[in-house]
Scaffold this active site. Structure first.
Site, PDB file in Angstrom:
ATOM      1  N   GLN A 109      -3.407  -1.168  -4.531  1.00 22.60           N
ATOM      2  CA  GLN A 109      -3.965  -2.212  -3.678  1.00 22.60           C
ATOM      3  C   GLN A 109      -4.524  -3.368  -4.498  1.00 22.60           C
ATOM      4  O   GLN A 109      -4.313  -4.544  -4.174  1.00 22.60           O
ATOM      5  CB  GLN A 109      -5.057  -1.618  -2.788  1.00 22.60           C
ATOM      6  CG  GLN A 109      -5.687  -2.594  -1.809  1.00 22.60           C
ATOM      7  CD  GLN A 109      -6.759  -1.932  -0.936  1.00 22.60           C
ATOM      8  OE1 GLN A 109      -7.077  -0.762  -1.103  1.00 22.60           O
ATOM      9  NE2 GLN A 109      -7.303  -2.674   0.000  1.00 22.60           N
ATOM     10  N   LYS A 143      -1.185   0.886   1.566  1.00 26.36           N
ATOM     11  CA  LYS A 143      -1.667   1.386   2.858  1.00 26.36           C
ATOM     12  C   LYS A 143      -0.575   2.042   3.700  1.00 26.36           C
ATOM     13  O   LYS A 143      -0.881   2.643   4.732  1.00 26.36           O
ATOM     14  CB  LYS A 143      -2.266   0.217   3.661  1.00 26.36           C
ATOM     15  CG  LYS A 143      -3.511  -0.397   3.044  1.00 26.36           C
ATOM     16  CD  LYS A 143      -4.710   0.496   3.239  1.00 26.36           C
ATOM     17  CE  LYS A 143      -5.991  -0.235   2.866  1.00 26.36           C
ATOM     18  NZ  LYS A 143      -7.185   0.539   3.211  1.00 26.36           N
ATOM     19  N   GLU A 161     -10.164   6.776   3.910  1.00 27.38           N
ATOM     20  CA  GLU A 161     -10.999   5.817   4.630  1.00 27.38           C
ATOM     21  C   GLU A 161     -11.358   6.434   5.981  1.00 27.38           C
ATOM     22  O   GLU A 161     -10.474   6.762   6.779  1.00 27.38           O
ATOM     23  CB  GLU A 161     -10.294   4.473   4.825  1.00 27.38           C
ATOM     24  CG  GLU A 161     -10.174   3.672   3.533  1.00 27.38           C
ATOM     25  CD  GLU A 161      -9.762   2.234   3.774  1.00 27.38           C
ATOM     26  OE1 GLU A 161      -9.433   1.890   4.931  1.00 27.38           O
ATOM     27  OE2 GLU A 161      -9.765   1.452   2.805  1.00 27.38           O
ATOM     28  N   THR A 175      -1.039   7.294   7.435  1.00 17.29           N
ATOM     29  CA  THR A 175      -2.278   7.099   8.184  1.00 17.29           C
ATOM     30  C   THR A 175      -2.384   8.258   9.165  1.00 17.29           C
ATOM     31  O   THR A 175      -1.516   8.426  10.027  1.00 17.29           O
ATOM     32  CB  THR A 175      -2.255   5.762   8.947  1.00 17.29           C
ATOM     33  OG1 THR A 175      -2.077   4.690   8.015  1.00 17.29           O
ATOM     34  CG2 THR A 175      -3.542   5.549   9.715  1.00 17.29           C
ATOM     35  N   ASP A 196      -7.256   6.449   7.009  1.00 20.40           N
ATOM     36  CA  ASP A 196      -6.296   5.461   6.497  1.00 20.40           C
ATOM     37  C   ASP A 196      -6.220   5.629   4.977  1.00 20.40           C
ATOM     38  O   ASP A 196      -6.939   4.972   4.229  1.00 20.40           O
ATOM     39  CB  ASP A 196      -6.742   4.049   6.876  1.00 20.40           C
ATOM     40  CG  ASP A 196      -5.701   3.002   6.522  1.00 20.40           C
ATOM     41  OD1 ASP A 196      -4.512   3.352   6.471  1.00 20.40           O
ATOM     42  OD2 ASP A 196      -6.084   1.845   6.299  1.00 20.40           O
ATOM     43  N   GLU A 250     -12.205   6.259   9.535  1.00 23.89           N
ATOM     44  CA  GLU A 250     -12.034   5.270  10.592  1.00 23.89           C
ATOM     45  C   GLU A 250     -11.943   5.957  11.955  1.00 23.89           C
ATOM     46  O   GLU A 250     -11.802   7.178  12.045  1.00 23.89           O
ATOM     47  CB  GLU A 250     -10.759   4.441  10.364  1.00 23.89           C
ATOM     48  CG  GLU A 250     -10.715   3.735   9.021  1.00 23.89           C
ATOM     49  CD  GLU A 250      -9.665   2.639   8.964  1.00 23.89           C
ATOM     50  OE1 GLU A 250      -9.290   2.110  10.048  1.00 23.89           O
ATOM     51  OE2 GLU A 250      -9.212   2.296   7.856  1.00 23.89           O
ATOM     52  N   GLU A 255     -16.553   3.467  -2.320  1.00 27.83           N
ATOM     53  CA  GLU A 255     -17.974   3.159  -2.197  1.00 27.83           C
ATOM     54  C   GLU A 255     -18.847   4.299  -2.708  1.00 27.83           C
ATOM     55  O   GLU A 255     -19.858   4.062  -3.380  1.00 27.83           O
ATOM     56  CB  GLU A 255     -18.317   2.891  -0.734  1.00 27.83           C
ATOM     57  CG  GLU A 255     -17.627   1.674  -0.145  1.00 27.83           C
ATOM     58  CD  GLU A 255     -17.694   1.677   1.368  1.00 27.83           C
ATOM     59  OE1 GLU A 255     -18.665   1.125   1.918  1.00 27.83           O
ATOM     60  OE2 GLU A 255     -16.780   2.245   2.001  1.00 27.83           O
ATOM     61  N   ARG A 308      -5.960   2.759  -4.198  1.00 28.97           N
ATOM     62  CA  ARG A 308      -6.814   1.638  -4.608  1.00 28.97           C
ATOM     63  C   ARG A 308      -6.255   0.853  -5.793  1.00 28.97           C
ATOM     64  O   ARG A 308      -6.395  -0.376  -5.849  1.00 28.97           O
ATOM     65  CB  ARG A 308      -8.211   2.162  -4.956  1.00 28.97           C
ATOM     66  CG  ARG A 308      -8.958   2.802  -3.807  1.00 28.97           C
ATOM     67  CD  ARG A 308      -9.180   1.853  -2.668  1.00 28.97           C
ATOM     68  NE  ARG A 308     -10.027   2.450  -1.623  1.00 28.97           N
ATOM     69  CZ  ARG A 308     -10.222   1.915  -0.437  1.00 28.97           C
ATOM     70  NH1 ARG A 308      -9.624   0.766  -0.120  1.00 28.97           N
ATOM     71  NH2 ARG A 308     -10.982   2.516   0.455  1.00 28.97           N
ATOM     72  N   HIS A 310     -19.481  -1.694   5.061  1.00 23.68           N
ATOM     73  CA  HIS A 310     -18.310  -1.483   4.207  1.00 23.68           C
ATOM     74  C   HIS A 310     -17.842  -2.805   3.601  1.00 23.68           C
ATOM     75  O   HIS A 310     -17.603  -2.892   2.388  1.00 23.68           O
ATOM     76  CB  HIS A 310     -17.170  -0.854   5.010  1.00 23.68           C
ATOM     77  CG  HIS A 310     -15.881  -0.772   4.260  1.00 23.68           C
ATOM     78  ND1 HIS A 310     -15.700   0.041   3.166  1.00 23.68           N
ATOM     79  CD2 HIS A 310     -14.695  -1.420   4.441  1.00 23.68           C
ATOM     80  CE1 HIS A 310     -14.466  -0.095   2.706  1.00 23.68           C
ATOM     81  NE2 HIS A 310     -13.842  -0.984   3.457  1.00 23.68           N
ATOM     82  N   ASP A 324      -4.973  -2.657  11.931  1.00 20.70           N
ATOM     83  CA  ASP A 324      -6.192  -2.119  11.338  1.00 20.70           C
ATOM     84  C   ASP A 324      -7.187  -3.250  11.124  1.00 20.70           C
ATOM     85  O   ASP A 324      -6.866  -4.255  10.473  1.00 20.70           O
ATOM     86  CB  ASP A 324      -5.861  -1.449   9.995  1.00 20.70           C
ATOM     87  CG  ASP A 324      -6.972  -0.529   9.511  1.00 20.70           C
ATOM     88  OD1 ASP A 324      -7.905  -0.260  10.290  1.00 20.70           O
ATOM     89  OD2 ASP A 324      -6.904  -0.070   8.359  1.00 20.70           O
TER      90      ASP A 324
END
Length: 415
Positions: free
Chosen positions: A238, A251, A196, A255, A231, A198, A362, A235, A130, A123
């Site tokens: 993380q 993570k 996420e 996915t 993904d 992606e 975000e 948080r 971002h 990844d």
């Protein structure tokens, strides 16, 4: 009059110009076949493999796409060209009613599977908007981008075993978090679960050897096709675990990728200029042609029991700073070997406006505001029962190339 004999609805993602590959099983069957989506039908390639060049037939009869991926760039072009011929009006397939009956199966009736056996998954972190947003949140505007970010495509090796096909539920993970700075960590369900937005691409061509590099101007021949990706990210887990080695259990909970692989050939009419890069990258990262695409991307969140979802993000693949060609070249510059079916992801794709941010981190700006949903609901992060749906498509000059959807529902944590 349409050039193909297969009916294609006007708003279909799977047009005659698209012809994406997927792996499916028929109703009531467990064995899988390779298919091509067109309109509301799936063309079962195993039933028409005998109509292709003999050197491709075994790959078209395989249970997944790895063998076809391994054949390489020229073979992909030849197989695609032959598929276009077979789907044309008055082709030998069109004229053979018995074969047509065996070959086509309703898209709505099939079960989709992962397109390939994924040996390795990497990844990247290639969206400058971002990366800047996250940097501003945690380090301030003056130090938003780390010193290396504009010199190389930052990435990490993910967990291939937890890549799942669209529609697979994702269970809220357990883990260690640090709710209060300076206090002791606690263990329990993730509280700040995020999506996420992606995209990812599958590697093809013959396996490279350890020590062999892929030139950036040859990287295109290694990219079989693209999928949508979510993904999923924990948080709070993380934040506590990422120092000093980066993403780990935050993570690997899951996915999700879309089941249909859209080829580079289908995307080429929608090529746009590469994102401007300053400073100029090292020569091994400089490529001659544009390899960026105008792919419109949307994310919906549908709460449990809701009749419909709410669009929380509209972004575009063209916002990526580093191209897929540069990602392949940098990945192999050390001599890392590639295998057909390897998966490489873009990282979160955010635009330069607040409605184009590709994650709740975000959109809610680290929990300082809420994201409105239909029915008066709001979110900062995902709740149990929420369904996240990602869609992507290219459109223009009478053509539409779609990816279908990439979806998953959040299940409660296992006690």
């Amino acid at each position: 009059m349409s050039a193909t004999f297969v009916p294609v609805p006007e708003d279909s993602d799977f047009t005659y110009e698209n012809l994406p590959y997927g792996v499916f099983s028929r109703p009531g069957q467990n064995n899988t076949q390779i298919g091509v989506a067109i309109g509301e039908e799936v063309l079962d390639l195993s039933t028409v493999a005998h109509l292709y060049d003999v050197s491709y037939q075994n790959a078209l009869r395989a249970a997944n796409l790895n063998a076809l991926m391994s054949l390489g760039y020229d073979a992909w072009a030849a197989v695609r060209a032959r598929t276009v011929q077979l789907l044309a009006r008055n082709s030998e397939l069109d004229r053979d009613e018995s074969l047509k009956k065996r070959t086509f199966v309703s898209l709505a009736s099939v079960k989709m599977h992962l397109p390939a056996t994924i040996g390795d998954y990497t990844d990247f972190y290639s969206s400058i908007h971002h990366a800047t947003n996250v940097g501003v949140m945690f380090r301030g505007r003056e130090n938003a981008l780390m010193p290396n970010w504009k010199h190389l495509p930052v990435g990490y090796h993910g967990r291939a075993s937890s890549v799942v096909v669209s529609g697979t539920p994702i269970r809220r993970p357990l883990g260690q978090t640090l709710p209060v700075e300076g206090a002791d960590p606690v263990f329990g369900p993730c509280r700040l679960l995020d999506f996420e937005l992606e995209m990812a691409f599958f590697i093809g061509g013959p396996e490279t050897q350890l020590g062999e590099r892929v030139d950036v101007n040859e990287s295109k021949k290694r990219i079989f096709g693209f999928v949508l990706m979510n993904d999923w990210s924990a948080r709070d887990i993380q934040k506590w675990e990422y120092v000093p080695l980066g993403p780990f259990t935050a993570k690997n909970l899951g996915t999700t990728i879309s089941p249909w692989v859209v080829t580079v050939a289908a995307l080429e009419p929608f090529v746009v200029d590469n994102f401007p890069q300053d400073p100029k990258p090292f020569p091994y990262l400089q490529h001659k042609e544009n390899f960026n695409f105008d792919i419109k991307l949307e994310v919906d969140i549908k709460p449990k029991g809701a009749l419909r979802g709410s669009t929380v993000c509209r972004s575009n693949y063209r916002h990526l700073y580093w191209t897929a060609l540069q990602q392949v070249a940098h990945h192999t510059v050390t001599g890392c070997n590639l295998r057909p079916g390897d998966l490489m992801a873009s990282g979160t794709i955010s635009g330069d406006t607040s409605d184009s941010f590709g994650s709740l981190l975000e959109l809610c700006w680290k929990g300082t505001k809420t994201v409105p949903l239909s029915g008066g609901e709001t979110r900062k992060f995902l709740q149990d029962g929420d369904e996240v749906v990602i869609r992507g498509y290219c459109e223009g000059e009478g053509k539409r190339i779609g990816f279908g959807s990439c979806s998953g529902v959040v299940l409660p944590a296992t006690p």
